[in-house]
Scaffold this motif. Sequence first.
Motif, mmCIF file in Angstrom:
data_model
loop_
_atom_site.group_PDB
_atom_site.id
_atom_site.type_symbol
_atom_site.label_atom_id
_atom_site.label_comp_id
_atom_site.label_asym_id
_atom_site.label_seq_id
_atom_site.Cartn_x
_atom_site.Cartn_y
_atom_site.Cartn_z
ATOM 1 N N LEU A 1 45.421 -28.573 -24.545
ATOM 2 C CA LEU A 1 44.760 -27.753 -25.562
ATOM 3 C C LEU A 1 45.555 -27.720 -26.861
ATOM 4 O O LEU A 1 44.981 -27.727 -27.960
ATOM 5 N N GLU A 2 46.861 -27.686 -26.751
ATOM 6 C CA GLU A 2 47.691 -27.720 -27.953
ATOM 7 C C GLU A 2 47.498 -29.041 -28.706
ATOM 8 O O GLU A 2 47.384 -29.055 -29.943
ATOM 9 N N ASN A 3 47.437 -30.125 -27.953
ATOM 10 C CA ASN A 3 47.196 -31.436 -28.581
ATOM 11 C C ASN A 3 45.806 -31.517 -29.195
ATOM 12 O O ASN A 3 45.619 -32.113 -30.266
ATOM 13 N N LEU A 4 44.823 -30.911 -28.522
ATOM 14 C CA LEU A 4 43.458 -30.904 -29.050
ATOM 15 C C LEU A 4 43.399 -30.147 -30.374
ATOM 16 O O LEU A 4 42.728 -30.591 -31.325
ATOM 17 N N SER A 5 44.095 -29.034 -30.463
ATOM 18 C CA SER A 5 44.079 -28.260 -31.710
ATOM 19 C C SER A 5 44.680 -29.073 -32.863
ATOM 20 O O SER A 5 44.228 -28.952 -34.007
ATOM 21 N N LEU B 1 38.072 -24.125 -29.098
ATOM 22 C CA LEU B 1 38.804 -24.856 -30.129
ATOM 23 C C LEU B 1 37.858 -25.697 -30.993
ATOM 24 O O LEU B 1 38.006 -25.755 -32.223
ATOM 25 N N ASN B 2 36.879 -26.325 -30.354
ATOM 26 C CA ASN B 2 35.895 -27.086 -31.124
ATOM 27 C C ASN B 2 35.049 -26.171 -31.998
ATOM 28 O O ASN B 2 34.665 -26.554 -33.117
ATOM 29 N N ALA B 3 34.765 -24.977 -31.504
ATOM 30 C CA ALA B 3 34.008 -24.004 -32.306
ATOM 31 C C ALA B 3 34.824 -23.518 -33.492
ATOM 32 O O ALA B 3 34.279 -23.261 -34.575
ATOM 33 N N VAL B 4 36.140 -23.407 -33.291
ATOM 34 C CA VAL B 4 37.014 -22.963 -34.383
ATOM 35 C C VAL B 4 36.958 -23.944 -35.549
ATOM 36 O O VAL B 4 36.988 -23.546 -36.719
ATOM 37 N N LYS B 5 36.845 -25.228 -35.238
ATOM 38 C CA LYS B 5 36.725 -26.229 -36.307
ATOM 39 C C LYS B 5 35.480 -25.956 -37.157
ATOM 40 O O LYS B 5 35.503 -26.112 -38.389
#
Length: 379
Positions: free
Chosen positions: A247-251, A220-224
Amino acid sequence: MSETLRIAFVYDVIYPWVKGGVEKRIYELARRLIKRHDVHIYGYKLWDGEDEIEREGIVYHGTIRPQKIYSNGRRSIFPPILHALKLIPLFKNEKFDVIDCQASPYFPAYSSKAGATFGDSKLVITWHEFWGKYWLNYLEKLGIFGQVVERGLFDLTDNHVVVSLKTKRDLYDAGLRKNIFIVPNGIDFERIQKVKKADLESDIIFVGRLIKEKNVSLLLNAVKVIKREIPDVRILIIGDGPERKVLENLSKRLGISGNVQFLGFLESHDNVIACMKASKVFAFPSLREGFGIVVLEANASGLPVVTVNYNMNASSDLIIKGKNGFVSELDEKDFAEKILTALENRRKMKNAAINIASKYDWEEIVRKLEKYYKVNLDF
């Protein structure tokens, strides 16, 4: 091999009642071995009715019916102990040529040793991973007990099978210098080739249980980072688990919730493969894998795989750089760069990925295991 063998596989949870990598391996091996051999599987009784049932020619023996398999996100300790105790009287009434016991959850291996002694059977211990010092991270001071129980399996038999080169290295480094033979996990290659791609397309896909060890937060951090290059990048996450809400909250916090879709657990494995075939790159940032069947399934679906370099991630050994994927460092920027490179080169990597995966078809793996039984166990 012409001689018919009586083979017992021992684990705790059983496919299809529980669908994990080890369970699937045993099932895939068993349903092919029954063409030439008498095959039994011992595990928890996860079905209704008799303790002993037959399905597809495989005989299943149920021991205990656990109330909980997991406790606080970890495998409960008491069910494997009770399961191991129940195995002893069951083995007294049966004689097998081979008892192939999975190393974890350890206690059944000691019962399998007793069963092998009762029936003059050959005991094989199959290692999917070796924890060693990781026990101290997992259980802190109580991890010493785990280390002792795990290390005790070295002395139960001279016949040890591993599913990966990494596990063989780990066992060797821990002092097991006996006969260690690699019989990897496999995939149903031909079936994967027949599955048609899904309508739901994506650029990047992840498949796995949503637990901390799968390290999906790195993805998810890489997606940013990737979003700066590809603003409308589409990510599909298939799987469920205790980390899903986190993970949903992180996104959302990363501002990528519009790019990421959480599908949850899919009942049909063909649907999982179909989603892979409708994607472009398989991202697998897992920190702990005894093998990584899903990596081969992604390759068989024509996808390059990006995984991570970590000492407990055996799936990285499946990657040939630039052929079927890339191995990233544990860094979101490097992971993002490797994914971008895979996206750019995916078309010319497709055939190589499929060809590499074809070597792991279950039919080939079964032949390898039968050869091991014949040559190493003198049948």
